[in-house]
Design an enzyme around this catalytic site. Sequence first.
Site, PDB file in Angstrom:
ATOM      1  N   CYS A 100       0.836  -1.198   0.000  1.00  0.00           N
ATOM      2  CA  CYS A 100       0.000   0.000   0.000  1.00  0.00           C
ATOM      3  C   CYS A 100       0.878   1.258   0.000  1.00  0.00           C
ATOM      4  O   CYS A 100       1.517   1.557  -0.995  1.00  0.00           O
ATOM      5  CB  CYS A 100      -0.980  -0.028   1.172  1.00  0.00           C
ATOM      6  SG  CYS A 100      -2.386   1.108   0.961  1.00  0.00           S
ATOM      7  N   GLU A 110      -1.560  -8.785   4.371  1.00  0.00           N
ATOM      8  CA  GLU A 110      -1.394  -9.230   5.757  1.00  0.00           C
ATOM      9  C   GLU A 110      -2.710  -9.484   6.477  1.00  0.00           C
ATOM     10  O   GLU A 110      -2.738 -10.145   7.522  1.00  0.00           O
ATOM     11  CB  GLU A 110      -0.558  -8.214   6.552  1.00  0.00           C
ATOM     12  CG  GLU A 110      -1.221  -6.872   6.830  1.00  0.00           C
ATOM     13  CD  GLU A 110      -1.023  -5.846   5.727  1.00  0.00           C
ATOM     14  OE1 GLU A 110      -0.971  -4.649   6.042  1.00  0.00           O
ATOM     15  OE2 GLU A 110      -0.938  -6.241   4.543  1.00  0.00           O
ATOM     16  N   SER A 139       2.551 -13.836  38.555  1.00  0.00           N
ATOM     17  CA  SER A 139       1.116 -13.633  38.762  1.00  0.00           C
ATOM     18  C   SER A 139       0.331 -14.925  38.601  1.00  0.00           C
ATOM     19  O   SER A 139      -0.816 -15.016  39.015  1.00  0.00           O
ATOM     20  CB  SER A 139       0.593 -12.602  37.762  1.00  0.00           C
ATOM     21  OG  SER A 139       0.642 -13.119  36.443  1.00  0.00           O
ATOM     22  N   VAL A 142       0.182 -16.678  31.988  1.00  0.00           N
ATOM     23  CA  VAL A 142       1.075 -17.365  31.060  1.00  0.00           C
ATOM     24  C   VAL A 142       2.371 -16.586  30.857  1.00  0.00           C
ATOM     25  O   VAL A 142       3.467 -17.158  30.883  1.00  0.00           O
ATOM     26  CB  VAL A 142       0.368 -17.605  29.707  1.00  0.00           C
ATOM     27  CG1 VAL A 142       1.339 -18.199  28.689  1.00  0.00           C
ATOM     28  CG2 VAL A 142      -0.824 -18.532  29.882  1.00  0.00           C
ATOM     29  N   HIS A 165      -3.736  -5.097   0.853  1.00  0.00           N
ATOM     30  CA  HIS A 165      -3.115  -5.518   2.115  1.00  0.00           C
ATOM     31  C   HIS A 165      -3.098  -7.044   2.220  1.00  0.00           C
ATOM     32  O   HIS A 165      -4.082  -7.653   2.629  1.00  0.00           O
ATOM     33  CB  HIS A 165      -3.870  -4.918   3.313  1.00  0.00           C
ATOM     34  CG  HIS A 165      -3.605  -3.466   3.512  1.00  0.00           C
ATOM     35  ND1 HIS A 165      -2.562  -2.993   4.278  1.00  0.00           N
ATOM     36  CD2 HIS A 165      -4.228  -2.366   3.005  1.00  0.00           C
ATOM     37  CE1 HIS A 165      -2.559  -1.665   4.258  1.00  0.00           C
ATOM     38  NE2 HIS A 165      -3.559  -1.262   3.491  1.00  0.00           N
ATOM     39  N   SER A 179       4.736 -16.566  33.895  1.00  0.00           N
ATOM     40  CA  SER A 179       5.152 -17.941  34.180  1.00  0.00           C
ATOM     41  C   SER A 179       6.220 -18.417  33.206  1.00  0.00           C
ATOM     42  O   SER A 179       7.225 -19.015  33.607  1.00  0.00           O
ATOM     43  CB  SER A 179       3.941 -18.882  34.124  1.00  0.00           C
ATOM     44  OG  SER A 179       2.977 -18.520  35.086  1.00  0.00           O
TER      45      SER A 179
END
Length: 520
Positions: free
Chosen positions: A86, A178, A230, A233, A176, A236
């Site tokens: 673009c 994507e 916490s 994910v 586009h 951790s």
Amino acid sequence: MTQTAQPDTVLIVDFGSQVTQLIARRVREAGVYCEIVPFQSADAGFKRLQPKAVILSGSPASTVDEGSPRAPQIIFDSGVPVFGICYGQQTMCMQLGGKVESGHHREFGRAFLDVNKDCALFEGLWSSGSRHQVWMSHGDRVTALPDGFEVVATSSNAPYAFIADEKRKYYGVQFHPEVVHTPDGAKLIGNFIHNIAGIKGDWSMSAYRAKAVQAIRDQVGDKRVICALSGGVDSSVAALLIHEAVGDQLTCILVDHGLMRKDEAANVVAMFSEHYNLHLLHVDASERFIGELEGVSDPETKRKIIGRLFIETFEEEAKKLGGADFLGQGTLYPDVIESVSFTGGPSVTIKSHHNVGGLPERMNMQLVEPLRELFKDEVRALGKELGLPDSFIGRHPFPGPGLAIRCPGGITREKLEILREADAIYLDEIRKAGLYDAIWQAFAVLLPVQTVGVMGDGRTYEFVCALRAVTSVDGMTADFYHYDMEFLGRAATRIINEVRGINRVVYDVTSKPPGTIEWE
């Protein structure tokens, strides 16, 4: 952790498009490492990364305006393949001697591309004479090509919709590729990376893991690291990666604010202490948090209280440990990408983790951010690589302020317990029905409303519980999950029968927009 120069890297020059991150996602999905760099620092980014290929993003700017963004000349002098999308196509054309004009007819939304010439980028995908759906979003358009370019596909309003200079390996598209609305877009990007640029696509989580572990060791040396865990994910996976790198030099602190789901704190402590032999300090600060939150009804005030108390509690506990030189964080790539202002200098909006914002400066620590090059789905893949169970990796998102923002109005310990039990039953029913993985996020909300009910021979006057479930790809937009009525009836009956304090259950059928996923 700073990405060093690597031979198989794609540089994405960001001109301020809202979908630049999607380009990076498509490149990563093709098994290739990439970085997004704002156009203002693209020259330095090119020299640092020494990429095998460059992709120029879209932009809300107009190439015909004075002072509009440009790609650094080093890209075109280097001889690497270039793919302009673009605005990226338009600035490439202008910089190489072509012309761009403001379009007489703007083109937004679905369009159809007519392929009139075979092209190396189309290999195994498109051929001359075929027609394909794409997604357009532009006002300007190319009107004259630079030397060496030719048109390979057109649309009704873009006679230069797909252009190519096969000799220099320069390609430009007005649409586009994507976005998901261009069905073959990801394959086109893959062809550019693999077939045109010759990049193998062997970037993997195992390779990233090894590189990250070594980088942590190089950064930390023999110093100490503390990490706020916490139970989510991101934190951790970051903790496990740091632990793999430096072992007992890492201490994790779990601040239990009393706003977690049922048994969550105990489960997190058990998993990390018993299965991963990680030094974890569990701090029960629930009295402190709930004491200050009691009676507070404004959601923003709740968030500020929780954020302040978290920092104070974490800081106190870290000092008891004797301090540390480094603070581990689960910062992800979308958090550190610079937002681009095409009218001036780069507008850097690096987000702080909601729990530890301000801590590095307050405690004079350096950050260790081993996930800062990864997207969320890549973090999940890395978690799997590190041995985290699927049941943990696939958990629904949970907000930092926890149940405080799922309990509109004033908070009391009693209301939190009612909500915690209702939420646990709801999630249990979802898992029993085999629906958990089909839902982006599901939770219960305890409304600050009481209604009349009848249970047995007695009259009740108890709280209303709202159930929420949404489907989404990235949390930016969401649709409510379409349960069958039998499921909703079953979940509601269990909650009313098993949770003392609730006598009515409703289901939230609001999408985002206009609503948000959370109620506060």
